[in-house]
Design a protein around this motif. Structure first.
Motif, PDB file in Angstrom:
ATOM      1  N   GLN A 149      -1.023  17.608   0.370  1.00 52.48           N
ATOM      2  CA  GLN A 149      -2.341  17.159  -0.106  1.00 52.48           C
ATOM      3  C   GLN A 149      -3.291  18.353  -0.119  1.00 52.48           C
ATOM      4  O   GLN A 149      -4.104  18.512  -1.032  1.00 52.48           O
ATOM      5  N   PRO A 152       3.895   3.775   3.798  1.00 51.41           N
ATOM      6  CA  PRO A 152       3.476   3.566   2.399  1.00 51.41           C
ATOM      7  C   PRO A 152       2.860   4.802   1.748  1.00 51.41           C
ATOM      8  O   PRO A 152       2.260   5.645   2.409  1.00 51.41           O
ATOM      9  N   THR A 171       1.417   5.964  -2.535  1.00 53.97           N
ATOM     10  CA  THR A 171       1.444   5.887  -4.002  1.00 53.97           C
ATOM     11  C   THR A 171       1.509   7.301  -4.570  1.00 53.97           C
ATOM     12  O   THR A 171       2.467   7.689  -5.235  1.00 53.97           O
ATOM     13  N   PRO A 198      -8.847  12.374  -0.767  1.00 54.14           N
ATOM     14  CA  PRO A 198      -7.385  12.417  -0.976  1.00 54.14           C
ATOM     15  C   PRO A 198      -6.855  11.124  -1.583  1.00 54.14           C
ATOM     16  O   PRO A 198      -5.749  11.119  -2.133  1.00 54.14           O
ATOM     17  N   PRO A 216      -5.759   6.979  -0.842  1.00 55.05           N
ATOM     18  CA  PRO A 216      -6.517   5.864  -1.398  1.00 55.05           C
ATOM     19  C   PRO A 216      -7.891   5.705  -0.737  1.00 55.05           C
ATOM     20  O   PRO A 216      -8.063   6.079   0.417  1.00 55.05           O
ATOM     21  N   HIS A 246      -0.917  16.953   6.573  1.00 57.03           N
ATOM     22  CA  HIS A 246      -0.506  16.559   5.218  1.00 57.03           C
ATOM     23  C   HIS A 246      -0.639  17.790   4.311  1.00 57.03           C
ATOM     24  O   HIS A 246      -1.537  17.884   3.492  1.00 57.03           O
TER      25      HIS A 246
END
Ligand code: CP
Length: 366
Positions: A132, A48, A50, A262, A264, A129
């Motif tokens: 990010q 997942p 967003t 970062p 959520p 990541h």
């Protein structure tokens, strides 16, 4: 091709150039509105997301390009057992560049072994990541005016928090930066990252107290306790509320300290902190899209794969011991390792016999 798997695949000068491009994109978006005309980005998200997926897609559209992809392993042929390498080889027939998120650590390193187009690591398990981090670096540059001589507190899940791992690797290349590593003992930074900090000459200390440290920080980087990475529900429930940044703790912080996350978030930053001018986490979201635009432009313009620097890789005849490593599931992927010689904890240098670290997931083999 040029890929981005780890933030250190980019030199410090290249990061600087990306920041400059991002500033120009921010000031003159129309100049770039047709830069990717006729090109396609594939967003392959086996996990997942967003922000990362939608910001990559928004970035490509704003550059005049097109987007294809999927937003869950269940809607791809991974659900039928297709390997990462076969997926990447297939998508390379349809797209000009790939952004890929995968729950297995090291999956992007498997992907590039057969990639015909640039691959961007959009997050691999609890490992790395890098895009990010590009957002985080732009945030620090804009909000603090520099990327050096910063005292940065990273707080929460430092074991599984992939954004923290990439950020620490990035900031350790600038002079004078110092880390305060705030976490429960169970969620401390992996030992091999501490070795990297030590070898880079970066000052750091580990602690469990946010209250004792917040007053001395230039930036506080909060993270979520990564529920999806825990092997035990009981352990997650015990640790999930370890740190909650609220107005009371913010009163202990400097007037110019910035709060980053970062996202959520779950509950680790009280929503009342959102209206504090020091809260920068929604600025990070916007900066992330701009830096991803700059990155797409760079990777689409370049040739020449740069291997990760300074690693001599060997085979040991053994498999990686991390059950979440891509090398434990992907067929035809040779297990590769690099040696490390020391580990630092609580300021004490402890010499240990040579250990091997997996070249895909960076887990020490103990
Ligand atoms: N920061 C980040 O990776 O967010 P998403 O999981 O929503 O992409």
């Amino acid at each position: 091709m040029r890929h981005l798997l780890n933030i250190t695949d980019l030199s410090v000068d290249e990061v600087e150039a990306l920041l400059n491009t991002a500033s120009d994109i921010e000031a003159n978006p129309e100049k770039y509105a047709r830069a990717m005309e006729g090109k396609k980005l594939a967003t392959l998200f086996f996990e997942p997301s967003t922000r990362t997926r939608l910001s990559f897609e928004a970035a490509m559209y704003e550059l005049g390009g097109h987007v294809i992809g999927f937003a869950g392993a269940g809607s791809s042929s991974a659900a039928k057992g297709e390997s990462v390498k076969d997926t990447i080889r297939t998508v390379g027939c349809y797209a000009d560049i790939i952004a890929m998120r995968h729950p297995l650590e090291g999956a992007p390193w498997a992907a590039v072994q057969c990639a015909q187009v640039p691959v961007i690591n959009a997050g691999d398990g609890g490992h790395q990541h890098p895009t990010q981090t590009l957002a985080d670096l732009m945030t620090l540059k804009k909000e603090k005016g520099r990327l050096d001589h910063l005292k940065v507190g990273v707080c929460g899940d430092l074991r599984f928090g992939r954004t923290v791992h990439s950020l620490m690797e990035a900031l350790s290349r600038y002079p004078g930066n110092e880390f305060v590593l705030i976490s429960p003992r169970e969620l401390r930074v992996p030992g091999n990252l501490l070795v990297d900090l030590t070898e880079a000459g970066v000052s750091y200390h580990e602690t469990e107290s946010l209250e004792e440290e917040i007053g001395s920080l230039d930036a506080l980087y909060m993270t979520r306790i990564q529920q999806e990475r825990f092997f035990s529900v009981e352990e997650y429930l015990r640790l999930k509320d370890s740190y909650i940044l609220d107005e009371e703790k913010m009163r202990l912080a400097a007037k110019d300290m910035i709060v980053m996350h970062p996202l959520p978030r779950v509950n680790e930053i009280d929503v009342k902190v959102d209206s504090d001018p020091r809260a920068c986490y929604f600025k990070q979201v916007m900066y992330g899209k701009i830096m991803r635009k700059a990155l797409i432009l760079k990777l689409m313009a370049e040739t020449g794969l740069q291997p990760r620097p300074g690693r001599v890789l060997i085979t040991t005849g053994k498999q990686c011991k991390n059950p979440r490593c891509i090398s434990s599931t992907e067929q035809g992927l040779e297990p590769l390792f690099y040696p490390v010689h020391q580990v630092m904890r609580h300021g004490q240098l402890t010499r240990i016999p040579t250990k091997y670290v997996c070249a895909y997931c960076d887990m020490e083999q103990v």
